[in-house]
Write an enzyme that holds these catalytic residues in place. Sequence first.
Site, PDB file in Angstrom:
ATOM      1  N   ASN A   7       0.887  -1.135  -0.026  1.00  0.00           N
ATOM      2  CA  ASN A   7       0.048  -0.007  -0.046  1.00  0.00           C
ATOM      3  C   ASN A   7       1.027   1.255  -0.067  1.00  0.00           C
ATOM      4  O   ASN A   7       1.459   1.624   1.021  1.00  0.00           O
ATOM      5  CB  ASN A   7      -0.851  -0.117   1.319  1.00  0.00           C
ATOM      6  CG  ASN A   7      -1.700   1.118   1.242  1.00  0.00           C
ATOM      7  OD1 ASN A   7      -1.662   2.142   0.520  1.00  0.00           O
ATOM      8  ND2 ASN A   7      -2.603   0.895   2.403  1.00  0.00           N
ATOM      9  N   ARG A  91      -2.461  -2.191  -3.447  1.00  0.00           N
ATOM     10  CA  ARG A  91      -3.837  -1.401  -3.160  1.00  0.00           C
ATOM     11  C   ARG A  91      -3.695  -0.154  -4.199  1.00  0.00           C
ATOM     12  O   ARG A  91      -2.792   0.726  -4.026  1.00  0.00           O
ATOM     13  CB  ARG A  91      -3.841  -0.850  -1.894  1.00  0.00           C
ATOM     14  CG  ARG A  91      -5.051   0.050  -1.564  1.00  0.00           C
ATOM     15  CD  ARG A  91      -4.739   0.685  -0.069  1.00  0.00           C
ATOM     16  NE  ARG A  91      -6.253   1.564   0.011  1.00  0.00           N
ATOM     17  CZ  ARG A  91      -6.285   2.245   0.597  1.00  0.00           C
ATOM     18  NH1 ARG A  91      -5.317   2.969   1.305  1.00  0.00           N
ATOM     19  NH2 ARG A  91      -7.356   3.497   0.554  1.00  0.00           N
ATOM     20  N   HIS A 180     -12.988   2.934  -0.009  1.00  0.00           N
ATOM     21  CA  HIS A 180     -12.930   1.671   0.729  1.00  0.00           C
ATOM     22  C   HIS A 180     -13.731   0.257   0.409  1.00  0.00           C
ATOM     23  O   HIS A 180     -14.111  -0.656   1.130  1.00  0.00           O
ATOM     24  CB  HIS A 180     -13.708   1.862   2.169  1.00  0.00           C
ATOM     25  CG  HIS A 180     -13.119   2.971   3.021  1.00  0.00           C
ATOM     26  ND1 HIS A 180     -13.804   3.905   3.422  1.00  0.00           N
ATOM     27  CD2 HIS A 180     -11.848   3.218   3.372  1.00  0.00           C
ATOM     28  CE1 HIS A 180     -13.178   4.809   4.281  1.00  0.00           C
ATOM     29  NE2 HIS A 180     -11.847   4.418   4.292  1.00  0.00           N
ATOM     30  N   ARG A 241     -12.114  15.099   8.272  1.00  0.00           N
ATOM     31  CA  ARG A 241     -13.085  15.558   6.943  1.00  0.00           C
ATOM     32  C   ARG A 241     -14.415  15.939   7.540  1.00  0.00           C
ATOM     33  O   ARG A 241     -15.088  15.123   7.999  1.00  0.00           O
ATOM     34  CB  ARG A 241     -13.062  14.374   5.850  1.00  0.00           C
ATOM     35  CG  ARG A 241     -11.669  14.223   5.353  1.00  0.00           C
ATOM     36  CD  ARG A 241     -11.850  13.224   4.195  1.00  0.00           C
ATOM     37  NE  ARG A 241     -10.555  12.508   3.891  1.00  0.00           N
ATOM     38  CZ  ARG A 241     -10.159  11.325   3.889  1.00  0.00           C
ATOM     39  NH1 ARG A 241     -11.327  10.520   4.222  1.00  0.00           N
ATOM     40  NH2 ARG A 241      -9.080  10.815   3.373  1.00  0.00           N
ATOM     41  N   GLU A 384      -8.383  -5.801   4.594  1.00  0.00           N
ATOM     42  CA  GLU A 384      -8.165  -5.556   3.028  1.00  0.00           C
ATOM     43  C   GLU A 384      -6.901  -6.158   2.640  1.00  0.00           C
ATOM     44  O   GLU A 384      -6.894  -6.446   1.309  1.00  0.00           O
ATOM     45  CB  GLU A 384      -8.053  -3.979   3.017  1.00  0.00           C
ATOM     46  CG  GLU A 384      -9.260  -3.149   3.235  1.00  0.00           C
ATOM     47  CD  GLU A 384      -9.227  -1.932   3.776  1.00  0.00           C
ATOM     48  OE1 GLU A 384      -8.913  -1.531   5.059  1.00  0.00           O
ATOM     49  OE2 GLU A 384      -9.347  -0.855   2.858  1.00  0.00           O
TER      50      GLU A 384
END
Length: 409
Positions: A7, A91, A180, A241, A384
Site C-alpha cells: 500500500n 492497493r 474503501h 473530513r 483488506e
Amino acid sequence: MKVLVLNCGSSSIKYQFIDTANRIALAKGMVERIGMTSAVLTHQPLNKEKIRIVGEILDHSIAIEYVIAVLLSPNHGVIKDKKEIDAVGHRVVHGGETFSGSVLITDQVMNALKENIELAPLHNPPNIKGIQATKDHLPTTPQCGIFDTAFHVKMPPRAYLYGIPYELYKKYKIRRYGFHGTSHRYVSERAAQILGKPIEQLKIITAHLGNGCSMAAVDCGRSVDTTMGFTPLEGLIMGTRSGDMDPSVILYIMAKEGLSLSEANTLLNKHSGLIGISGESSDMREIEEAVGEGNKKAKYAFDVFTYRIKKYVGAYTAALGGLDALIFTGGIGENSIMVRNDVCANMEFLGIKINDELNKNVKGECVISTDDSKVTVMRIPTNEELVIALDTEQIVSEQLSIKHAASVN
Ligand code: ADP
C-alpha cells in the site's frame, strides 16, 4: 501462494507478506518518512521480535529494496530467496470508471492508471511509483492492482450521478466513485458466510469507520450506493473530513476568509470532522474520553458523527427495500461500544435491536443484535490485505493456467 501486499502512499509504504494457503501474514511492516534521511522501517515477522531500522530512504525504489532485504534477512526475514515472492498485490486508490475488478498490471493498465491521476492526484501517483519500483527489483514477478473504487463502479446512475449538468459528468468524469471498496466487499462477503446464506439473497449495510469513514448499501453482493463520492470527502463525518454539507458553505467561507482553493481543500480535509467540531482530537478514543469528562464540543462532535451514520442506515434501508444485516468495521466500528450503541439506539422500528452485553463484550467476528432482532448486527474486523492477496492469487493462477493451456496447444 506467497503474496507481497503493498500500500504505497506519498511518503510511506505499508506491506504484508501473506501466505494465501493459511491466510496468514508471515510478516508485516511499514516504511515511513520516505524522501528523508531519517526514514524508518518497522518490520514485524510472525512469532519473532519486531525491529525498527532508521536510514536514508530517498524514494519508493529504495524503500521497496529495503522491504525485500528485510524479508530476506537471515535474522528477521521469512524467505531465503526473492523467488519465494510469487506475486505482488498493490492497493490502488482510484480505478476511475475503467476498472470494476482487480487486474494483472500490464503496460496498458499502467497507461489507464496514469489517465486516472487527475481523479486522485494525491493517491494514484505514489501507487504508480510503487508499481514501477517493484518492477525495478522484481522484474519477472507478476503484479496486480486492487482498486478501492472497483466494488462501487457498477452502482446505478441514480446513485452515482450528481445533480449538476450531465455534460460535466461526461467532460470531467464527475460522479460518485466511492472508496474503501475492498473492505465493504470483504465484510459483506464474510457476513453472508457467517449467516450461512448466499450473498445473492441478502441486503446488507456496511459501515467502515476508521480515520476515514464510509458506508455502503450492498444488494445481492453488489454495492448499489455508498457515502463517499467523487473524492473521499463526502458522506460521513470523519476524523478530519467534513463529510456532507451544503456546497455553498465552502464558497461562503472562501469569500469571507479569503481562502484559496488549496486552503479550502485543507480546511475540509484536514481541519474539519471530529477535530473541527471538538477542537480536541480527530481520534475517537480521545473524543469519547472528553465526552466522559463533560466536554460539550466533544459531545457535539460525537453526536454529529453517530447521527449521520444513523441517517444513512435509514436511507440505505429504503434504498435496498429492506435490511438483513448491518456490519460495523474499521478501528471505530470494531472497537467503539459507544458508537455502535448510539447508532443502533431507537431503531427497533427498522428491525434493529442490539444486546448491550454482546455489544460490550465483542471479540473477533461476532453478532451483537438480540435473538429477536430482524436485522443481524455484526462486528466484523476488516482485512483488506487478505482480499488483495487472494485477488492477486486468483488472477495470477488464471494467467498461469492460460499460459499452460497455450503451451500445451
Ligand atoms: P485507518 O482508517 O487509518 O486505517 P483505523 O481503522 O485504525 O484507521 O481507525 C482509527 C480510529 O479508530 C481512530 O479514530 C481511533 O480512535 C479509533 N479507535 C481505535 N480503538 C478504539 C477504541 N477502543 N474505542 C474507540 N475508538 C477506537
